[in-house]
Write an enzyme that holds these catalytic residues in place. Structure first.
Site, PDB file in Angstrom:
ATOM      1  N   LYS A 107       0.949  12.733  -2.509  1.00 48.63           N
ATOM      2  CA  LYS A 107       1.761  12.125  -1.431  1.00 48.63           C
ATOM      3  C   LYS A 107       2.817  11.169  -1.960  1.00 48.63           C
ATOM      4  O   LYS A 107       3.895  11.034  -1.383  1.00 48.63           O
ATOM      5  CB  LYS A 107       0.869  11.416  -0.410  1.00 48.63           C
ATOM      6  CG  LYS A 107      -0.098  10.393  -0.977  1.00 48.63           C
ATOM      7  CD  LYS A 107      -1.486  10.936  -1.010  1.00 48.63           C
ATOM      8  CE  LYS A 107      -2.326  10.227  -2.045  1.00 48.63           C
ATOM      9  NZ  LYS A 107      -3.722  10.465  -1.973  1.00 48.63           N
ATOM     10  N   ILE A 138      -8.420  17.161   6.850  1.00 49.23           N
ATOM     11  CA  ILE A 138      -7.863  17.455   8.185  1.00 49.23           C
ATOM     12  C   ILE A 138      -6.589  18.293   8.008  1.00 49.23           C
ATOM     13  O   ILE A 138      -5.665  17.862   7.320  1.00 49.23           O
ATOM     14  CB  ILE A 138      -7.478  16.157   8.934  1.00 49.23           C
ATOM     15  CG1 ILE A 138      -8.672  15.210   9.041  1.00 49.23           C
ATOM     16  CG2 ILE A 138      -6.923  16.477  10.311  1.00 49.23           C
ATOM     17  CD1 ILE A 138      -8.324  13.869   9.696  1.00 49.23           C
ATOM     18  N   GLU A 192      -7.655   5.762  -4.884  1.00 45.56           N
ATOM     19  CA  GLU A 192      -6.630   6.236  -5.822  1.00 45.56           C
ATOM     20  C   GLU A 192      -6.928   5.695  -7.214  1.00 45.56           C
ATOM     21  O   GLU A 192      -7.687   4.733  -7.372  1.00 45.56           O
ATOM     22  CB  GLU A 192      -5.255   5.724  -5.387  1.00 45.56           C
ATOM     23  CG  GLU A 192      -4.792   6.245  -4.050  1.00 45.56           C
ATOM     24  CD  GLU A 192      -4.758   7.755  -4.000  1.00 45.56           C
ATOM     25  OE1 GLU A 192      -4.003   8.354  -4.772  1.00 45.56           O
ATOM     26  OE2 GLU A 192      -5.500   8.346  -3.201  1.00 45.56           O
ATOM     27  N   LYS A 207       1.668   8.693   3.138  1.00 47.67           N
ATOM     28  CA  LYS A 207       1.248   9.764   4.055  1.00 47.67           C
ATOM     29  C   LYS A 207       2.050   9.708   5.354  1.00 47.67           C
ATOM     30  O   LYS A 207       2.455  10.739   5.901  1.00 47.67           O
ATOM     31  CB  LYS A 207      -0.251   9.628   4.337  1.00 47.67           C
ATOM     32  CG  LYS A 207      -1.108   9.891   3.099  1.00 47.67           C
ATOM     33  CD  LYS A 207      -2.549   9.443   3.309  1.00 47.67           C
ATOM     34  CE  LYS A 207      -3.414   9.737   2.084  1.00 47.67           C
ATOM     35  NZ  LYS A 207      -4.729   9.095   2.137  1.00 47.67           N
TER      36      LYS A 207
HETATM   37  N1  HSE Z   1      -7.305   7.417  -1.664  1.00 50.37           N
HETATM   38  C1  HSE Z   1      -7.135   8.196  -0.488  1.00 50.37           C
HETATM   39  C2  HSE Z   1      -7.913   7.581   0.637  1.00 50.37           C
HETATM   40  C3  HSE Z   1      -7.660   9.602  -0.627  1.00 50.37           C
HETATM   41  O1  HSE Z   1      -8.728   6.698   0.397  1.00 50.37           O
HETATM   42  O2  HSE Z   1      -7.695   7.981   1.765  1.00 50.37           O
HETATM   43  C4  HSE Z   1      -6.640  10.599  -1.001  1.00 50.37           C
HETATM   44  O3  HSE Z   1      -5.544  10.610  -0.147  1.00 50.37           O
END
Ligand code: HSE
Length: 431
Positions: A107, A138, A192, A207
């Protein structure tokens, strides 16, 4: 059955190993659904010797990830390296430039360089898929690009970071500290590589950029997004919210207001009995408001090896089936508009404020005067202790007010001699 789809995978961390596991375990099921096998031909990662719990012996090992694009035996490269630049970007640019299809879970890279990469994919006539980049398991990218394609989208919002939701849920349920629960989320493979991205809201912002592009047909524009994370949220805020009937959630919100797009990432109070309030643990939830469909909601695990790898493999199955003609951001790159961004300061909501102040006569009067001067009406004010020797917490809930007015008021409260710590301000959202 047609020829196998031949893939190369770069990055064998939590998600990469998860993809290999699914492809090995469900090889027959996937072949039946896709009408052809998906064969891993080559892999690349930092350390060859590391035990990842999956058998890599049948695959060629490629030292430098971008070199996957030099091979002539791959139909798809899968980029699971991460990072907005470096090898991840080099690999995707090289692959798309050469006409090799690409799948990515990255992302950060797409939020910063999505437009340029989409243009390369379009030029080469190959797909660039990224279902795993937003909300893990999802299928929200597919939903926005295809399922909601008949609608003029008015808003897209939700819980987009599993790590933060896990931390907030666990802190509330157990009273444990932020640092302790973050460590656990990292051990569970949610966070991450740099967990700052999770807890400071940057991952949610990446995102949300992609969701805004898909929902509103605009170029992803990470720089224009105001972001606030959860690292300063205390156990006291969590229990104050609970006493008032709310839960704290890190939300990404993108909506049309007066013809402009307002985007924000910030922790908000949501009613504990609302749908959003009930989304706990590492689950994500994405709401989409369209003019004909009304409100759609998708909930699922937003982080971790299984859900994220499941989304990567779903993209591979789409490519294997030949379902590849959908533009990267739902419309051709040339049609993506430069967004007209609105000012989050214009958003009107109720707000939660908490402050630590000296317990002296006249302090509440000073705070009330500041609220009055900013045209803010208060719904409730509560002093949560009585101790003339020590500062005490005050919690205020406002009636509907403009965010800019509340922000200015809280700055004035912070400047009072009687205010001993930076006050906390959070929007109350009632979905
Ligand atoms: N690190 C992200 C989260 C997961 O905790 O949602 C991958 O997008």
């Amino acid at each position: 059955m047609s020829d196998p789809l031949r893939i190369g995978i770069a990055g064998l961390g939590t998600v990469g190993a998860g993809v290999i596991r699914i492809l090995q375990q469900h090889a027959d099921l996937i072949a039946q659904r896709a009408g052809r096998r998906i064969d891993v031909v080559a892999v690349s990662a930092r350390s060859k010797g590391k035990d990842r719990g999956v058998d890599l012996s049948a695959y060629d090992w490629v030292e430098a990830a971008p070199d996957l694009a030099l091979r002539d035996d791959l139909d798809v490269v899968v980029e699971l390296i991460g990072g907005e630049d470096g090898d991840a970007k080099a690999l995707l640019e090289a692959a798309l430039g050469k006409g090799i299809a690409a799948v990515s879970a990255n992302k950060a890279l797409l939020a910063h360089h999505g437009c340029a990469l989409a243009a390369k994919a379009e030029q080469a006539g190959v797909p660039l898929m990224y279902e795993a980049a937003v909300a893990g398991g999802i299928p929200i990218i597919k939903s926005l690009r295809e399922g909601f394609a008949a609608n003029d989208i008015k808003a897209v919002y939700g819980i987009l970071n599993g790590t933060c939701n896990y931390i907030l849920t666990t802190m509330r349920e157990t009273g444990r500290s932020f640092a302790d629960v973050l460590k656990e989320a990292q051990d569970m493979g949610y966070a991450e590589a740099d967990p700052t991205f999770d807890v400071e809201g940057i991952d949610t912002a990446h995102k949300l950029c992609l969701l805004s592009a898909l929902a509103f047909g605009v170029k992803p524009d990470f720089e224009k997004l105001a972001t606030c994370g959860i690292s300063t949220i205390t156990a006291t805020d969590i229990s104050n919210a609970q006493e008032l009937g709310y839960r704290i959630k890190l939300l990404g919100i993108s909506k049309i207001l007066d013809g402009k797009i307002i985007q924000m990432v910030e922790p908000c109070l949501v009613p504990e009995h609302s749908t959003m309030g009930a989304v706990e643990d590492a689950f994500n939830a994405v709401f989409v408001e369209g003019d004909f469909v009304d409100t759609g909601l998708a909930v699922g695990r937003g982080a971790g090896a299984g859900p994220t790898a499941s989304a990567v493999v779903a993209d591979l199955i789409d490519i294997a089936r030949g379902h590849t003609g959908v533009p990267v951001f739902g419309v051709p790159v040339d049609s993506l508009a430069d967004a007209q961004w609105g000012d989050p300061g214009d958003m009107v909501s109720r707000f939660y404020m908490s402050m630590i102040v000296k317990d002296e006569p006249g302090v509440l009067a000073e705070i009330s005067a500041i609220m009055r001067d900013h045209d803010i009406s208060m719904e409730a004010v509560q002093q949560k202790a009585r101790d003339p020797q020590n500062p005490v917490p005050i919690v205020i809930i406002s009636h509907e007010a403009r965010q800019a007015a509340i922000a200015a008021a809280i700055e004035s409260v912070a400047a009072l001699d009687s205010c001993v710590e930076k006050p906390v301000l959070m929007r109350i959202e009632s979905f």
